[in-house]
Every structure is written in C-alpha cells, then in structure tokens.
Design a protein around this motif. Structure first.
Motif, short mmCIF file in Angstrom:
data_model
loop_
_atom_site.label_atom_id
_atom_site.label_comp_id
_atom_site.label_asym_id
_atom_site.label_seq_id
_atom_site.Cartn_x
_atom_site.Cartn_y
_atom_site.Cartn_z
N ASN A 323 0.82 -1.21 0.00
CA ASN A 323 0.00 0.00 0.00
C ASN A 323 0.86 1.27 0.00
OD1 ASN A 323 -2.17 -1.69 0.11
ND2 ASN A 323 -2.68 -1.28 2.24
N SER A 326 2.34 1.63 -3.40
CA SER A 326 1.35 2.05 -4.39
C SER A 326 1.11 3.56 -4.31
CB SER A 326 0.07 1.26 -4.16
OG SER A 326 -1.02 1.86 -4.79
N GLN A 327 1.03 4.09 -3.10
CA GLN A 327 0.87 5.54 -2.92
C GLN A 327 2.02 6.29 -3.57
OE1 GLN A 327 0.57 6.20 1.32
NE2 GLN A 327 -1.66 6.09 1.25
N SER A 330 2.05 6.04 -7.48
CA SER A 330 1.04 6.85 -8.16
C SER A 330 1.40 8.33 -8.11
CB SER A 330 -0.35 6.61 -7.56
OG SER A 330 -0.44 7.12 -6.26
N THR A 356 9.15 10.27 5.20
CA THR A 356 7.72 9.98 5.08
C THR A 356 7.44 8.53 5.45
OG1 THR A 356 7.51 11.60 3.29
CG2 THR A 356 5.75 9.99 3.49
N LEU A 360 5.15 7.24 8.56
CA LEU A 360 3.98 6.41 8.27
C LEU A 360 4.15 5.01 8.86
CD1 LEU A 360 3.30 7.42 4.53
CD2 LEU A 360 2.00 8.10 6.56
N GLY B 259 -4.28 4.97 -3.63
CA GLY B 259 -4.62 4.75 -2.23
C GLY B 259 -4.27 5.91 -1.33
N MET B 260 -4.38 7.14 -1.81
CA MET B 260 -4.11 8.29 -0.95
C MET B 260 -5.12 9.40 -1.24
SD MET B 260 -0.73 9.88 -2.79
CE MET B 260 -0.93 11.43 -1.94
N ARG B 279 -1.27 10.85 2.99
CA ARG B 279 -1.09 9.41 2.86
C ARG B 279 -1.44 8.65 4.13
NH1 ARG B 279 4.66 9.64 -0.31
NH2 ARG B 279 4.80 7.45 0.26
N TRP B 282 -5.46 7.23 4.79
CA TRP B 282 -5.85 6.02 4.07
C TRP B 282 -5.01 4.82 4.49
CZ3 TRP B 282 -9.69 3.88 1.89
CH2 TRP B 282 -10.68 4.65 1.27
#
Lengths: 456, 456
Positions: A323, A326-327, A330, A356, A360, B259-260, B279, B282
């Motif tokens: 996930n 993927s963020q 994109s 980041t 996260l 996904g953000m 970010r 999500w």
C-alpha cells in the motif's frame, strides 16, 4: 435512444425516418444514435443523409464503427465522404480497414486525397504526424490583413480550423509567423499580415502526443503547427484532437497502473478473448514474481515451524508495504508526467520518501503494537509468553517495510524512465510484488534479531 | 533557467535585467522563470513589467505562487492587475488569500470587479460556476453580422475569447443562439445575426467540471456558456480551462487509485507534513482493514499448525486476488468515468468478469500446480507425501481467489457510485484489502475440503 435500439433488434429499421431525424440533430447525438446500430444499418442511414452531415458524423472520433461503416457504404459514396473528411480522421479510418478493402478504397480515391492519407499513414501512431490534419490556412507574408480575411472567407469550408493562420515566406514557403483570427479581425485591414504575426510555436511530426498536449496546454493554443526540419508546415494538431488524446492517454495510464495492458476499446466491446489477452499476460508475469514469496517462505521454514505465531502477521505486513509503495508510485508517475519532477530530482524524492516512510511506518507500527497488546491483555488471543517481543517485532517490521515500500515505490518510475520506458508502466500490482518478497525478508530478519534466543 | 535560480539564492537578483528579459519572452516561459523565484522577488519583477504582460502572467494557472505574489505587490498595482485579469483567475487568487489581506484587497477593488469576483466565489469548487469567466461577447438578436463584427473589434481586448458569440433576445436578454467567429466572418455582412446562430449547447453553474469537460469534448466546442434557470448567460467555460481541469482531475484520480487523498500541489511542494496528512489517513484505514487478516489467520490456527506447508502459499494466493481485483477496478473506474458503462450495466459487467476470472484463475492455477509438481519432482523442496493434494489445493484456491478478485474489483466502483461516491475513490490498495481477507477464507476453506482426512 431506446426506441432506436428496439427498432434495430426487431430487424425492421426505418432508415428513412432515422435519416430525417438525424439531419436535424446535433452531430454528437447523431453519433450516439448510430453507435446503437449495426454498421450496415448505420451505412444505410448515412447514404440518405446530406453529404456534409455524413462527413461531420464520420469526423467524430466517438463514432465506434467508422471503418466498418465505410466498408458497408457504396464505393462511390465512401470515396466522396473520405475526401470530404478531415485528413487525420480519414487516415485513421483507412488505417483500420482490412485488405483488400483498404487497397481498393485507396485506389478509388482522387489523387490529392490519396497522397495526403498515404503521407499521414507513414507516421508512427501517437505522434504529432499521425494526429495532424492537413486542412489549415496559410498565406504569404506579403499579403495584407484584408486580403487574408478575404482568403479565409473563401477557403473556410475546407479547413478544419481557421482560428490560426500560418504566415509563410513568399519564396521559400517556410513558416515565419502565426496570426490568430482574433488578432486578424481586430488589426488594421491594410496592415501587412507579417506585422500582425507572432513568432510561431511549433512541433515536429515525430513528437509524442503527450508532448504535443503539454505544448498546447502550456501555451493555451487552439492548434499547433507541425513543421519539418526545413521549416515547412506539414499539418496542424487542433485542441479538440488533443483533448481526445489526453483522455485516451489517461485511460491507458489508469489501466496500466491497475496492472494490465492498455486498451482503447470501450469496456463492453473488449469481449472475453480481449480481456484474457489484455489481463492474462501481466497477471502471469506478476504471478511468476510472486512465486518468489513461496521460495522466501521456504527459506524461513525452520523459523516458521518454531514460531507459527509469526505467520499470523504476514498478510498484514506485506500489504502495508504494498500500500505505501502504491501511494508513492502513483504520486511519482503523475509528477513525472506533469514534469513537476525531472529524472535528476530522484535524490530529492528519495530524501522526502525516507522520512515519510519512517513516520507512516511508525504510525502503523504503533497501531500494530497496540493491537497485539490489547488482544493479549483482554484475553482475545494468546500470543504466548513472549507476546511483547512479538508485538515489537511486528512494529519494527512494519516500519522497515513501509520505508522500503515508500522508497522503492517512488524510485520505480524513475528507474523505468531512466531505462527508456514510460514511467506510467509502473503499476500498483508490480510495486506490491516487488515489495512483497523484500517485505517477507525484512519481517523474518527483524524476527531473527528480536526473537533470537527466545522463540527462535 | 539555472542562472536565474543561482541569482536568487545568491540574494542579489537583478530585477531590472530579468524584467527586460521577460517583456520579450513567451508567457509560458515567463511563468516558469517566475516560478523559480521567491514570491517577493517575483512581485518586484512584475511591478517593472508592462501591465498587459503582468496580467498575462497572472492569468496562467501554471503560476505557482499567484496569491503570495499578489500580496507582495503594492496595493494599487495589485488592484489594477486583478481588475485586468480574467475574472475566473482573479477569483481563484482572491480565494486563496489569507485574511486580512483578502478583505483589504477586495475593498480596494473597483465596484464591478469586486461584484464579479464575489459572484464567482459563491459557487462551489470544481463547478462550472467556479470555473467560468465573465468576459465573453453577447449581442442582441437584432444586430447584423457586420455590426457584430464591428462590436467584436471594439471589445476584443477585454474578452477572454471572441471565438464564440452569444446571441441574446433583445428584450429578455435570454440566450437564444450561439455563432462561431468563423461562421460570422464567412456569412453575409448584412445577414441578421439570429439567422447565422445555432441553438446553443449550455450548462448550468452547479454542473461538475468533469461533466463540463465531457460536454466540451463531445461537441468539440471552444467554450460553453453557463446559463441560469431563466436562460441568462452567467459566464463561459473555455477549452483551455477544461484541459487544465481534465489534467487536474486525472491527477487526483491517479492518486486516489494509488490509495491516498488527492492533492493538487506539485510533488516537491507537498512537504513532509503534507505527505503524512495525504497518505497517513488512508494507510491507517487500510491497515485497520488488513488487521482482519490476522484475525482470519488466528481463526485457522489449528489448520496452520497441522499443515505449516500451507503458509508457504499465502502471499502468492493473496496477491493474485489483489492483482486481478486491481485490474478489474481500474478498468471499471475509467469505463464509468467515460460513460462507456452505466450503473444499470453492472450485471453485464459481472457476467463478463465471472468467466474472465475463471479463465485467468485457471491460468495461474496451472502455473502454481506446475510449480509444486516441478519443485517436488526435481527435489528442490519436499512438500510431504500429500504434495499432489497440496498442489491441487493451491490451484483451486487460485481459481476461487481470482474469480472473487475480478468480480469484487469490478463491482466496487458500481457500489461506490450507487452510494453517491465518486467511483474513482476505489483504489488498488482498497481492493487488495477487501480481497485479502476473503482470499484467506477461500484458501483455507478449499484446503479443508481437499486435505480433510489427510493433512488436516
């Protein structure tokens, strides 16, 4: 539109009634109506319409079965319509025709139309050359505004756009300037056109359509001239073609990001064999990549047997890596596409993705730890005597996996671009697959570090 | 551009040299140069430029720090430039100003400009009303082509576009028709404008920008008039604003699919706190969903202990479900956005995704089975005496998971749209999370079915 549809499926379509209805309608609506018909029926309707309305319809890229309709038309009607269409759309249709229809139709065309279409077909797909139309307005630099306006009034019907007028050197016929119709009508009628003209922004025939779209949007142009190396105008790309190209490009990018081969067919027309072709290839490639996770798991079989409790968190940890990757992917695909970051900026990006990912990952790690502690304390599940160490292992692995996911996910589009591929070829499933194997390694390494001597 | 950048960081920027360079450049290049400067420095340069060039620069949506620059300008210059800008861009800038600068500047504006900006600010973001400009050409239906052309020549400088002329009823001032400049100049000068006009295609101020984009692209228009319920023209949305809107919309959709939360800031300007905000939310939601996988695994703990070999294939099976779901979701998001399928088509889609998933799943299942057999036969890994049953379990689970992924992934955008959300809110990670938990259940259920009595 339902009535039309019913009429077709009933088999007795009243082409005369439909033709009379179409001749009074908006072209976009007409296209939608014809899209509901079989190509033969659509051709039967087109034959009955005034030529200019038929041409307008065939000129719309939204028409679904253009080539099939043209083939179903009487040969003579087909040639008249193709000659009247804008050259880029006519070339599009000819390109999609099967042999022998293609050659037969090309031979039936008048000489200038055939030469123009052949010229356009010579350019690779998705380039300015393949998109451009050859119907544009040029005038010699020696003309006045008044004479130019007079000329436009005469040729207006046969040009795709008259809002940009291209000024050529009277002798070399090279492009020396561009005048908007707006400037032309507001200028002095006696002014020389060369004085009203601005230095033109141009593109070359082999420029990619994405680049052309960027140019048109950057300069808010209604059309951009395509010039050869000597400076002669080969054609123009108009803003409505660019909008279609941007939408098509975005559809392709979205599909590629979803992990499949791009298709420009509407969903319901792809069909089962098309679906398998477009999706099967990538799915198999990704599956082969994912097979490595089985190998990785086999490698840590001893640890798994000793501490089966570790397996409970495998899906959680792997998906968190996927996930976050993927963020990042994109974000970077779009940033590269919009030229917000350049290839040389990769280290700036990495320097931002690293903290980041850390923050996260720490957030997820904290939630994961709380979950293990809570389940243990409230007696929902017993993770054994080393439950705190297990919780810490999960938390530490989450930090590691999310950092790796963010950094790897953000670097993948750069690597693809560096290697000469489209950064948009990076997909969410591809990132997930890349991160999955590494995620497992990170998890088991962290477990070995923390649990060695206790569980392992 | 590097020299400019160096000059700024050195602190001694030659604003005069830069202003003279900008006054001869293309506006898009000027914007790029100013984007490299601090807002105060950019303002210092703008003050030195001719007013029309400054206005042209501020009018470009690509300018990064418009509001900051306007605040840094002398108040009087700021009001002159805002009054000269196209109303939609001026409203955009005012909207982004902080108080008290916003109120102060608004009060300093001349009455008509202030009223226009206040009117535009009243419309919700991303609607036709918020995007439209109020500088357009209208003429009474009683005028002739010649008089209209004369009028355009006079007002041309103060209108964003003159390529579409809107014809109003002379008494009610309601929109009765639209004439393109092209048609106007090719028509008879003595013709009444109402005769040249076509029935206009219009939109309402609260229409979503996506819908407006679809309308403009469908009808190949250069601008669409925004009318109120009584039929009065409130403003127009031009094609260049639409291109910007399409690009922005696509960026948002791509980020959401990754996904953000969507962001319209350029990547390098988001900054660490922004990254975490966009970010983190999500990622945490998805993590909470994925925690269910841990619960599912705990549920099957007995089976896991008996047949630890089953854990080896968990990542493989889960990711295959996620990948096939991601493909289906990306396909359907675009198909719904382009109106290729409608809400009522969900069953057609399900009927296509079911066999697609079956065939794709069978392909992956075959590869998975071959892998187990090969590893066993070539002695790479020993899956135990029931290796064939394990291989069959993996293959059957893959079919089930891929079918579920394809169908669930394709239905998710429909369900979101049905519930009133944007189908583009469906993301690859969301689908993967949904499919992961079910994938585990499918895998263990299949295992119980096939391996019961042997391994389990």
């Amino acid at each position: 539109m339902t009535d039309t549809h019913t009429a077709t499926t009933d088999g007795d379509l009243d082409v005369f009634a439909l033709a009379s209805r179409l001749s009074g309608g908006h072209v976009a609506d007409n296209v939608e109506i014809l899209n509901q018909l079989e190509p033969q029926d659509a051709a039967a309707v087109l034959v009955l319409l005034p030529v200019d309305i038929s041409i307008e319809i065939l000129d719309k890229p939204e028409l679904n079965f253009g080539p099939e309709i043209v083939v179903a038309l009487p040969r003579q009607t087909a040639t008249i319509l193709l000659a009247g269409m804008s050259a880029d759309m006519a070339a599009d249709i000819v390109q999609q025709l099967d042999e022998p229809a293609r050659t037969e139709l090309m031979q039936a065309l008048d000489e200038p139309t055939r030469t123009t279409i052949e010229g356009l077909l010579a350019y690779p797909e998705n380039t300015a050359g393949a998109m451009m139309t050859t119907e544009f307005v040029t005038v010699p630099a020696t003309w006045t505004a008044e004479r130019t306006l007079q000329h436009i009034r005469q040729v207006e019907r046969t040009r795709e756009t008259v809002y940009a007028i291209y000024v050529l050197d009277a002798f070399t016929r090279r492009l020396v300037g561009a005048v908007s119709l707006r400037r032309l009508i507001s200028g002095e009628p006696s002014a020389r056109i060369a004085e009203l003209a601005r230095s033109p922004i141009t593109t070359s025939p082999l420029t990619d359509r994405e680049e052309v779209a960027r140019l048109i949007s950057r300069h808010d142009m209604l059309a951009v001239p395509v010039v050869d190396k000597a400076g002669h105008v080969l054609g123009i790309v108009t803003v409505d073609d660019i909008i279609d190209a941007i939408i098509e490009e975005n559809t392709e990018d979205a599909q590629k990001f979803g992990g499949m081969a791009a298709t420009d067919q509407p969903y319901l027309q792809i069909g089962l064999p098309g679906m398998i072709r477009k999706r099967g290839g990538w799915l198999c490639v990704l599956f082969l990549g994912e097979l490595l996770t089985a190998s990785a798991m086999q490698h840590f079989e001893g640890e798994l047997e000793k501490a089966i409790v570790l397996t409970l968190f495998i899906p959680l940890i792997m998906s968190s890596g996927g996930n976050s990757g993927s963020q990042a992917t994109s974000l970077l695909i779009r940033a590269l596409a919009l030229r917000e970051v350049k290839l040389g900026d990769w280290w700036r990006v990495a320097l931002l993705e690293l903290p980041t990912g850390l923050i996260l990952g720490a957030m997820l790690g904290a939630i994961g730890l709380v979950r293990v502690v809570a389940w243990q304390k409230f007696g929902i599940y017993d993770y054994g005597e080393h439950w705190m160490l297990i919780g810490l292992t999960v938390a530490a692995a989450l930090i590691g996996v999310v950092v790796f996911g963010s950094v790897a996910g953000s670097m993948l589009p750069f690597m693809l671009q560096r290697a000469g591929f489209d950064p948009a070829s990076a997909s969410a499933p591809l990132v997930a697959t890349l991160v999955d194997v590494t995620g497992l390694m990170i998890y088991f390494s962290v477990a070995l570090l923390i649990l060695s001597g206790t569980l392992l």
